[in-house]
Design an enzyme around this catalytic site. Structure first.
Site, PDB file in Angstrom:
ATOM      1  N   SER A 145       0.870  -1.056  -0.065  1.00  0.00           N
ATOM      2  CA  SER A 145       0.064   0.003   0.162  1.00  0.00           C
ATOM      3  C   SER A 145       0.819   1.087  -0.046  1.00  0.00           C
ATOM      4  O   SER A 145       2.130   1.070   0.716  1.00  0.00           O
ATOM      5  CB  SER A 145      -0.889   0.179   1.407  1.00  0.00           C
ATOM      6  OG  SER A 145      -1.459   1.264   1.403  1.00  0.00           O
ATOM      7  N   TYR A 158      -1.235   0.377  10.784  1.00  0.00           N
ATOM      8  CA  TYR A 158      -1.505  -0.232   9.455  1.00  0.00           C
ATOM      9  C   TYR A 158      -0.495   0.124   8.603  1.00  0.00           C
ATOM     10  O   TYR A 158       0.278  -0.673   7.910  1.00  0.00           O
ATOM     11  CB  TYR A 158      -2.821   0.345   8.850  1.00  0.00           C
ATOM     12  CG  TYR A 158      -2.963  -0.134   7.334  1.00  0.00           C
ATOM     13  CD1 TYR A 158      -3.720  -1.633   7.034  1.00  0.00           C
ATOM     14  CD2 TYR A 158      -2.873   0.711   6.317  1.00  0.00           C
ATOM     15  CE1 TYR A 158      -3.809  -1.915   5.944  1.00  0.00           C
ATOM     16  CE2 TYR A 158      -3.035   0.291   5.157  1.00  0.00           C
ATOM     17  CZ  TYR A 158      -3.723  -1.293   4.868  1.00  0.00           C
ATOM     18  OH  TYR A 158      -3.783  -1.507   3.599  1.00  0.00           O
TER      19      TYR A 158
HETATM   20  N1  LIG Z   1      -8.883  -1.095   0.127  1.00  0.00           N
HETATM   21  C1  LIG Z   1      -7.866  -0.414  -0.026  1.00  0.00           C
HETATM   22  O1  LIG Z   1      -8.078   1.212  -0.053  1.00  0.00           O
HETATM   23  C2  LIG Z   1      -6.620  -0.846  -0.022  1.00  0.00           C
HETATM   24  C3  LIG Z   1      -5.389  -0.025  -0.370  1.00  0.00           C
HETATM   25  C4  LIG Z   1      -4.200  -0.212  -0.526  1.00  0.00           C
HETATM   26  C5  LIG Z   1      -3.882  -1.756  -0.011  1.00  0.00           C
HETATM   27  N2  LIG Z   1      -4.831  -2.691   0.207  1.00  0.00           N
HETATM   28  C6  LIG Z   1      -4.514  -3.972   0.503  1.00  0.00           C
HETATM   29  O2  LIG Z   1      -5.197  -4.626  -0.291  1.00  0.00           O
HETATM   30  C7  LIG Z   1      -5.366  -6.121   0.090  1.00  0.00           C
HETATM   31  C8  LIG Z   1      -6.775  -6.482  -0.084  1.00  0.00           C
HETATM   32  O3  LIG Z   1      -7.690  -5.553   0.313  1.00  0.00           O
HETATM   33  P1  LIG Z   1      -9.142  -5.390  -0.067  1.00  0.00           P
HETATM   34  O4  LIG Z   1      -9.296  -3.882  -0.194  1.00  0.00           O
HETATM   35  O5  LIG Z   1      -9.468  -6.308  -1.225  1.00  0.00           O
HETATM   36  O6  LIG Z   1     -10.146  -5.527   1.272  1.00  0.00           O
HETATM   37  P2  LIG Z   1     -10.835  -6.840   1.668  1.00  0.00           P
HETATM   38  O7  LIG Z   1     -11.881  -6.865   0.646  1.00  0.00           O
HETATM   39  O8  LIG Z   1     -11.402  -6.504   3.274  1.00  0.00           O
HETATM   40  O9  LIG Z   1      -9.915  -7.870   1.651  1.00  0.00           O
HETATM   41  C9  LIG Z   1      -9.104  -8.183   2.867  1.00  0.00           C
HETATM   42  C10 LIG Z   1      -9.158  -9.700   2.967  1.00  0.00           C
HETATM   43  O10 LIG Z   1      -7.970 -10.293   3.853  1.00  0.00           O
HETATM   44  C11 LIG Z   1      -8.606 -11.385   4.522  1.00  0.00           C
HETATM   45  N3  LIG Z   1      -8.155 -11.540   5.834  1.00  0.00           N
HETATM   46  C12 LIG Z   1      -7.962 -10.551   6.968  1.00  0.00           C
HETATM   47  N4  LIG Z   1      -7.314 -11.248   7.947  1.00  0.00           N
HETATM   48  C13 LIG Z   1      -7.261 -12.584   7.601  1.00  0.00           C
HETATM   49  C14 LIG Z   1      -6.531 -13.750   8.129  1.00  0.00           C
HETATM   50  N5  LIG Z   1      -6.239 -13.833   9.262  1.00  0.00           N
HETATM   51  N6  LIG Z   1      -6.459 -14.819   7.501  1.00  0.00           N
HETATM   52  C15 LIG Z   1      -6.806 -14.876   6.171  1.00  0.00           C
HETATM   53  N7  LIG Z   1      -7.360 -13.771   5.454  1.00  0.00           N
HETATM   54  C16 LIG Z   1      -7.591 -12.692   6.141  1.00  0.00           C
HETATM   55  C17 LIG Z   1     -10.157 -11.027   4.499  1.00  0.00           C
HETATM   56  O11 LIG Z   1     -11.061 -12.042   4.723  1.00  0.00           O
HETATM   57  P3  LIG Z   1     -12.300 -12.222   5.714  1.00  0.00           P
HETATM   58  O12 LIG Z   1     -13.185 -12.176   4.545  1.00  0.00           O
HETATM   59  O13 LIG Z   1     -12.198 -13.373   6.422  1.00  0.00           O
HETATM   60  O14 LIG Z   1     -12.237 -10.971   6.694  1.00  0.00           O
HETATM   61  C18 LIG Z   1     -10.302 -10.428   3.208  1.00  0.00           C
HETATM   62  O15 LIG Z   1     -10.488 -11.486   2.423  1.00  0.00           O
HETATM   63  C19 LIG Z   1      -5.134  -6.051   1.762  1.00  0.00           C
HETATM   64  O16 LIG Z   1      -3.853  -6.492   2.025  1.00  0.00           O
HETATM   65  C20 LIG Z   1      -5.200  -4.526   1.856  1.00  0.00           C
HETATM   66  O17 LIG Z   1      -4.401  -4.216   2.776  1.00  0.00           O
HETATM   67  C21 LIG Z   1      -6.245  -2.028   0.079  1.00  0.00           C
END
Ligand SMILES: NC(=O)c1ccc[n+]([C@@H]2O[C@H](COP(=O)([O-])OP(=O)(O)OC[C@H]3O[C@@H](n4cnc5c(N)ncnc54)[C@H](OP(=O)(O)O)[C@@H]3O)[C@@H](O)[C@H]2O)c1
Length: 252
Positions: A145, A158
């Site tokens: 990120s 974070y």
């Molecule tokens: N959205 C943003 O603005 C953004 C920006 C930069 C980077 N990112 C990064 O991109 C990645 C994906 O995020 P997203 O936006 O797609 O959000 P998201 O839809 O909330 O996805 C996050 C995922 O992480 C899983 N997770 C959390 N804790 C876990 C654990 N202990 N074991 C296994 N799975 C776990 C969640 O599973 P559950 O369904 O079980 O909770 C979900 O599948 C993340 O690494 C996030 O930090 C996001």
């Protein structure tokens, strides 16, 4: 293995319910009805996601139980997936945003974020890289990120977890040079997913589909790093070098 045109045939999504992870898998496999393995905490909740991927053009879609916080099991799950089939692309999309204020009041809450985003993701990344190296091909896509490029006061727990993961992913990528395996570090800004639901979109906010398209393009180029949207590369080049006395006064 990717075909003669470089088309991806199989994807493992660690964090299988991630909106960015699923959009990426859908984009990568749709052309050739490739296979997807969704690895996540709640297998029942992943079944409808699997169904949507099939409808979007994926071939085989399997669901496996995976909790990044259980690092021993996490290593075993990755091994089991690779024992069953070759994987062209692993998308490491595990992540929790956490609650910054709560983390400052209760160190255990901060540790939980760091455990998932750094330790759990490190275990998953190292496990996947070990198997990609053994396979002699394939790419590990790590969702870092911009929050980790210059850690901000407003979400430093974070941000620190992402800074750690980003550093690990870069070193891991360097360690794989010449093996046929590769690491792609992805640095999105604000993405409208369930992780950011209810939050005011930041400047340059983007979508999971746009992140997927950027990852697809970066994989085709064999890039090591991609910012989404691309303009953030320039923005962060400036932000990274702002003096701290100035940086801490910005409303970030
Ligand atoms: N959205 C943003 O603005 C953004 C920006 C930069 C980077 N990112 C990064 O991109 C990645 C994906 O995020 P997203 O936006 O797609 O959000 P998201 O839809 O909330 O996805 C996050 C995922 O992480 C899983 N997770 C959390 N804790 C876990 C654990 N202990 N074991 C296994 N799975 C776990 C969640 O599973 P559950 O369904 O079980 O909770 C979900 O599948 C993340 O690494 C996030 O930090 C996001």
């Amino acid at each position: 293995m990717r075909d003669a045109l470089g088309t991806v045939q199989s994807v493992l999504v660690l964090g299988g319910s991630s909106e960015i992870g699923v959009a990426t898998a859908a984009r990568l496999v749709r052309a050739r009805h490739g296979a997807v393995v969704l690895a996540g905490r709640d297998s029942a909740a992943l079944e409808p996601v699997a169904e949507r991927l099939r409808a979007a053009g994926a071939g085989d879609v399997d669901v496996v139980a995976f909790d990044a916080d259980d690092t021993d099991r996490c290593v075993a799950v990755v091994d089991e997936v690779f024992d069953a089939r070759e994987i062209d692309v692993v998308v490491l999309a595990v992540g929790v945003l956490g609650d910054q204020q709560r983390s400052e009041e209760d160190p255990r809450a901060a540790v939980a974020v760091l455990r998932t985003n750094f330790l759990g993701c490190a275990a998953a990344a190292l496990s996947a890289a070990r198997r990609l190296r053994r396979q002699g091909h394939g790419t590990l896509v790590v969702l870092s990120s911009v929050a980790g490029e210059r850690v901000r006061r407003s979400n430093f727990v974070y941000g620190a977890s992402k800074a750690g993961l980003d550093g690990l992913a870069q070193g891991l990528g360097d360690s794989l040079v010449g093996t046929g395996a590769h690491v792609l570090v992805v640095r999105p800004g604000f993405v409208t997913t369930k992780m950011t639901a209810g939050m005011t979109p930041a400047p340059f906010a983007t979508t999971p589909e746009a992140v997927a398209a950027a990852i697809d393009g970066a994989l085709r180029r064999g890039a090591d790093t991609v910012w989404v949207p691309g303009v953030l590369r320039l923005v962060m080049a400036v932000v990274r070098h702002l003096p701290r006395a100035l940086f801490r006064r910005l409303p970030l």
